[in-house]
Design a protein around this motif. Sequence first.
Motif, mmCIF file in Angstrom:
data_model
loop_
_atom_site.group_PDB
_atom_site.id
_atom_site.type_symbol
_atom_site.label_atom_id
_atom_site.label_comp_id
_atom_site.label_asym_id
_atom_site.label_seq_id
_atom_site.Cartn_x
_atom_site.Cartn_y
_atom_site.Cartn_z
ATOM 1 N N ILE A 35 0.834 -1.207 0.000
ATOM 2 C CA ILE A 35 0.000 0.000 0.000
ATOM 3 C C ILE A 35 0.866 1.252 0.000
ATOM 4 N N ASP A 36 1.981 1.222 0.744
ATOM 5 C CA ASP A 36 2.845 2.399 0.824
ATOM 6 C C ASP A 36 3.520 2.698 -0.507
ATOM 7 N N ARG A 37 3.569 1.714 -1.393
ATOM 8 C CA ARG A 37 4.176 1.939 -2.718
ATOM 9 C C ARG A 37 3.162 2.508 -3.714
ATOM 10 N N LEU A 38 1.880 2.468 -3.372
ATOM 11 C CA LEU A 38 0.849 2.975 -4.278
ATOM 12 C C LEU A 38 0.809 4.499 -4.209
ATOM 13 N N PRO A 39 0.591 5.180 -5.353
ATOM 14 C CA PRO A 39 0.613 6.656 -5.343
ATOM 15 C C PRO A 39 -0.464 7.261 -4.446
ATOM 16 N N GLY A 40 -1.614 6.594 -4.333
ATOM 17 C CA GLY A 40 -2.695 7.141 -3.520
ATOM 18 C C GLY A 40 -2.737 6.613 -2.106
ATOM 19 N N GLY A 41 -1.854 5.669 -1.766
ATOM 20 C CA GLY A 41 -1.842 5.099 -0.427
ATOM 21 C C GLY A 41 -3.188 4.479 -0.069
ATOM 22 N N LEU A 42 -3.708 4.812 1.102
ATOM 23 C CA LEU A 42 -4.987 4.263 1.553
ATOM 24 C C LEU A 42 -6.148 4.713 0.686
#
Length: 586
Positions: free
Chosen positions: A468-475
């Motif tokens: 999740i921390d690698r995703l641009p939008g996070g949560l």
Amino acid sequence: MVGALDHRYRGEHPVRTLAYLFKEERPKLLVAVLAFLVKHSPIWVLPLVTANIIDVVEHRSPVASLWANTAVLLALLLLNYPLHLLYVRCLHGAIRRVGTGLRSALCRRMQHLSIGYHSRVSAAVLQTKVIRDVENIEQTAQQTGDMGLSALTTLAGGLVMVAFRVPAAIPVFLVVVPAAAYLVMRMRARMREDNESFRREIEKLSARVSEMTTLIPITRAHGLERDALHRVDGTLTSVLRKGLRLDLVNGSFGALAWILLNVLGAAVLAGSALVAYHQVIPVNSGDVVMLSTFFPILTSAVTSLLSLTPVINKGLASVRSVGEVLQAPDLEHNAGKAEVASARGEVEFRGVGFAYGDPDEAPAVKDFTLKVSPGETIALVGPSGAGKSTVLNLVIGFLRPTAGRILLDGRDMEGLDLRTYRRFLSVVPQESILFEGSIRENVTYGLTGVSEERVRRALEDANATEFIDRLPGGLDTVVGERGARLSGGQRQRLAIARALIRDPRVLILDEATSALDTRSEALIQQALARLVAGRTVFVVAHRLSTIRGADRIVVMRDGGIEEVGTHEELMRLRGVYAGLQGAQPA
């Protein structure tokens, strides 16, 4: 629209059902009808005004009469706009509200129908009832309102005007107008058959193209492109032939209907002119124009009424279809039962049996007796069809025992409100179910006021923050429909986080690690170890290696319990479990 669930749909005529559904909207429907009568009046007032003006010119009457007739017509024309908006707001608004209420009632009913019902009736069928059937009911009501009111008011107004000016013409109109409409409808019937034939050919073409696209890898691999095109070309030729035939039929219908109506109109014009010329009855020039004008108007109104028949039949069929769900008897009854305010997680099966209802089939579960202590992990294993999933559904309360009893903390589940019990239960299924929304919304689904810290803690325990921390939008990253933007392992970790954040007392794990790669399975096993701690757990696993640490393993076959014990105890028995273990790769 709670009332939508109270009607007796089965055995009731659909027209009565529609009247019931529109019960609360009757005042608005009455306003709509009155508004329509006034706004539509120029259609049948215009021929009378025209006749009056011709009489003024012919008889050199006072010009004030001409202005009075024109003023009446202009006033009615100007009133059309506000009255049309009022009509649309009242009628179409009522229809939209009834449609929305029906959809809400259907969705509410689906939430109360048993899982057994949902296993028998496909989701696609239920979706069609909510979307298409309700849309058909709305369209039927709208078209019946628009076309039906238009035709009826035109007929009534026109006949009143004819009776007012030329009463002797009424019998002629009552015979000639329906006869002309009948002939037009007979010609339309032939066109309908050809339209249906063309539609079937288009469906065949759609199926053929779908088949061709599906087989493209096979076709290309074996060099069968020419054969595939030949199969499609045959269907295209048939569509071309049917389409040309349909065009000719449509063209013939249009021309013949136009000729028929105009010939009959000319006959009415000539007949009324002859009557006026020979003064068979007192008819003047304005009357002749009025009669010849009213003929096509009234014929079109009768034709419109007749053409509503298939539309109404389609709508009534949809009313019956919706009623199948709204009055389906297979409900989960919780009203009046004891609410579950807390749960320790003790579950006891006493001689439990369950049969799905087919007398020719053996029970899915039989004589299942087991007491599970709070915090104990129970693994269910056995061949396909052994009854493992049925036991899980019995624990959740999706199914009720047909024999024996299930006790939760010493209380018979038959007397409990299962909706309140499920607040203390979480399920991690084989295929995690996510909806179109953010990661945060999926994890906190059904909960309110959840802090950021609590969400992140659940995700950390589920080993989900590492991706999740690698995703641009996070949560706030949107996962896509059914979580399509995430891998299987990522979706499963979100399902575990969703279970963790609820802090359940009873946990169901149904093949939670099947069909995953080794790394994803290792991460999920770590997350599951945190999830099961201190909770009563029922787990079904495809890989027996994943349930070795269970407190007890229940081996099932043909719906019954064959063996119960720890992994080491069952291996020493060298029975069914040892055989299953030996059949799997290390």
